[in-house]
Each structure stands twice: as C-alpha cells, then as structure tokens.
Design a protein around this motif. Structure first.
Motif: not given
Length: 454
Positions: A314, A318, A321
C-alpha cells in the motif's frame, strides 16, 4: 502506526540507496552525453550487458538477504554467518570468471548485440573495464544484503552514497581531463566506475570485519556444513534464474532496438534511465518487504509476516502513483537534460509517456516479489520469470519489431504487457499463499524440503 514506522525505517534508507544508484546513472549519462549519441549508445548497451552479467551471479545476494533475515529473526546469527561465508566464497569464484571474461570477450559480446563498427571500436574497451568493476560490485551486493538482513539499511545507504559521489566526480574528471586528470573520454567513465566500486568494496570489508564483528562475531570462522552449502547454492540458482530470465528478456529487447539505429538506441537508454527513477520507491519497499517478512518468518509469526507485506505494498504503490504523475507532466524537459538532439529527445518523450502509465503495476510487481522472497517462495518466482519472459516477452518483442516493424513502440508495448502480467501473477500468489504453512529455512532443512506449500 508502529508497523508503518517500521516499514519506513527499513524502506527509506533503501530508497535512498537505490536512488543514489539511479541518480548516478542519470548524471553519468548526462556527462557522457556531451561526448555524442554514440557514447550514449555505448553506455546503454553496456548497461544491459552488465545487468545480464549481474543477473547471472545475483542469486547469492538475493538468497543471503532473506536467509540471513530468517536467521536474524530466529536469533541464530552463527548460522547466518555460515551462510554468509558460503556466499563470499561463491563471490570470489564469480570474480575470477569476470576477470577472465573481461580480458577476452567484450568485443564479441558487442558484436553479438548487433552493434555497428563505431560502437564496437568505442565500446569494447569500455565494456572490458566495466566487467572488471563488476567483480567488486558482486561482493558489495552480498555485503549490503547481509547488513539489510539484520535490519541495518543505513550503512549500505552510506556506502552507496560515497560510491555514487565517487562515480560522478571521477567520471567528469577523467572523461574531460579536469583538475589535472588525464582526458580519457568515454574510457574515463569506465575507470571512474572501477575506482568507485573498489573503494566501496574496501569500505564494506572494513565494516563487516571490524564493526559488525562486535555484534555478530563476523571474524569468527564457522565450520561450513554441506547442507548449508547446498541450501545457499540451491536458493541462489533459483533466484539467479529469476533475474537472468528478466535480464535476458531485456537483452533481446535492447538487441532489437539496437538494430533501429543510434538515435533509437540513445532515446531508449534515456527512457530506461528515467523509468528507473520510478523503480526507486518500489525497490526500496520491495527490500523492506523481504527483510521484514524474512525476520517475521524467522520468529515463527506468519500472520504478522503477511500483514507486513500488504502494508508495504500500500505504501509503495502510493509513492509510485506520484512518480507516474511526475513522468507524465515533465517528460519533455527531463529528456532535454540528456541531449540537445531533437530526434533523440522526441523519441524518448513518447517512450516515457508510455512507461508512466504502468508505474503502479511496476511497484506492485516488485514489492509482492520481495514479499515472496522473504517467505522463501523462490521456486514460484523462478518459474514465473521463465514462463513470462520466454513464452511472452521475448517472442512478442521480436515479432513486434522484426516482423510487424512497429519499432520502439512495439518493443515497449511488449515490455509494458510483461510488467502488468508480472504484477497480476505475483499479487495472486501472495494473496492465495497458505501462510500458516510457511516455514523458516532452518539448520536442518535440506533444499528438497524448503519449498513453500500452498
């Protein structure tokens, strides 16, 4: 929150380490770029060759990373040191092979890559010195793997930063003859790399045998057991197959692009160099996942190990991105930093845009793979790499570029497809793995008995 802090404590220094390597590659390429497109092309082809040679021998550092992490988690560093001794002896054997190869085959290697005469004349001496530098690189990666396995990601970061500073400064000084240094052109970049890797090797020796001895008795010789030799070599072969499958795929990829001309080679190298910046967060989080999961498995806490890996994914995705957005917005000005030749940077921009859309898949692939390594699921990783590269990526790259004549777009379309499928496969494996049956590679474990059951 405590878990996130633990992950970041492991990941951030690793990200800095990989960032320094990547940023060094960027600066070196910019410095060398002033020598012309042919110099950029030589560096690009050589980087792929070095990646394949590194991949051929990389299994040792990958195996030590998770095997020692499991020993650290279980509190048996005497066993971890025994495994490290096996890896160092193996690295010495690799160094002998690289020395012989560096003195005999550089010209032939470039010839097989399809390089033209100008690249052959310029590149053969460069490849030779880079192969000699790789001897020390292989030792350095094993030392880094040991340190990270014990949770120390800061020391490898520090040595890598010193290495990077030496590479950049020596490349500039030797390539252009600054401050009284000889003007060696492209060959200066190679000798800068050699000197930096040798310096890092000496620093690693000092840290391992001086400072770590107080913590883990690293100067004490542990009688090597045959079953541990078999275990380390068995795991090294599987992990080496994984990396070698990936690197051979990239070798075919580069070979196909090499035949498209010097401008295409230069644009491809710029795009790959920039794309590697997107790997920085995922490589750092992937390393953290291997270490954290390996240590938890060593403690016998499989449930916590699985959770550690998921939270790491996770966080890593992130970061990826953000990198993807940056690539889309700033592709052109970044590409212009490398070269002023419009034909080169215009080709590079289209490739950067294509690659930016798969950054999330890149991150997921690398971090999930790191978690599976920490769990010891190395057989799955090697089989997946063999299948996807040889049944999909390599055939598609050849067909798209040589049969359908789609050029760089075809080659990069095959690369993007490979990355997406890797991410899907590794994610599926991680989520469906029966973690209650995952066990540490204990002292009594034989290679035949250490596979992960699902």
């Amino acid at each position: 929150m405590q878990l996130i802090k633990q992950i970041l404590r492991l990941a951030i220094p690793s990200i800095a380490t990989f960032s320094s390597m990547t940023f060094t590659g960027l600066l070196v390429l910019m410095i060398v770029g002033k020598l012309g497109a042919a110099a950029i092309a030589v560096v690009g082809i050589t980087n792929i060759l070095m990646y394949n040679l590194w991949a051929m021998f990389s299994g040792l550092q990958s195996a030590i990373n998770y095997l020692v992490a499991q020993c650290y988690g279980s509190g048996d560093m005497r066993l971890g040191n025994q495994r490290m001794q096996v890896a160092l002896l193996g690295s010495a054997g690799q160094a002998v092979l690289l020395l012989i190869g560096g003195l005999t085959v550089p010209y032939l290697m470039l010839k097989l890559m399809g390089a033209n005469e100008s690249i052959l004349d310029l590149g053969a001496p460069y490849v030779q010195v880079r192969m000699l530098a790789l001897m020390f690189t292989m030792f350095n990666t094993v030392f880094y793997a040991y340190m990270r396995a014990t949770g120390d990601t800061r020391t490898p970061m520090t040595i890598s930063l010193i290495n990077s500073g030496l590479v950049v400064s020596l490349t500039y000084l030797l390539a252009y003859g600054k401050l009284g240094f000889p003007d060696l052109g492209l060959q200066g970049a190679a000798w800068g790399m050699f000197t930096a890797e040798l310096s890092a090797f000496l620093l690693n020796l000092f840290v391992y045998y001086r400072f770590l001895n107080g913590l883990y008795l690293t100067r004490t010789w542990v009688r090597i057991e045959l079953q541990q030799v078999r275990l380390v070599l068995f795991e090294s072969v599987k992990l080496g197959i994984t990396e070698l499958s990936n690197s051979l795929g990239m070798l075919v990829f580069t070979s196909c692009i090499t035949r498209l001309g010097t401008a295409a080679i230069a644009a491809n190298e710029i795009a790959l160099n920039i794309l590697s910046f997107g790997f920085m967060p995922s490589n750092g989080f992937g390393a953290a996942s291997t270490i954290g999961i390996g240590q938890e498995i060593g403690k016998g806490r499989a449930k916590e190990a699985r959770k550690f890996g998921l939270v790491t994914v996770y966080l890593g995705v992130g970061f990826m991105a953000l990198m993807s957005v940056a690539f889309i917005l700033f592709a052109l000005p970044i590409a212009k930093l490398y070269t002023s030749e419009a034909d080169v940077y215009e080709k590079a921009v289209s490739l950067i845009h294509l690659a930016s859309y798969i950054q999330l898949f890149t991150g997921a692939n690398i971090i999930f793979a790191g978690g599976l390594r920490g769990a010891g699921d190395t057989t799955y990783l090697s089989r997946t790499a063999l299948l996807l590269n040889w049944a999909l990526f390599i055939p598609c790259t050849i067909v798209f570029t040589r049969v359908m004549d789609l050029g760089q777009v075809g080659a990069w379309s095959a690369l993007c497809t490979l990355i997406v499928l890797f991410a899907v496969c590794n994610c599926w494996r991680y989520l469906t793995l029966d973690w209650t049956r995952v066990r540490s590679k204990s002292r009594s474990a034989a290679p035949e008995a250490v596979t992960v059951h699902v």
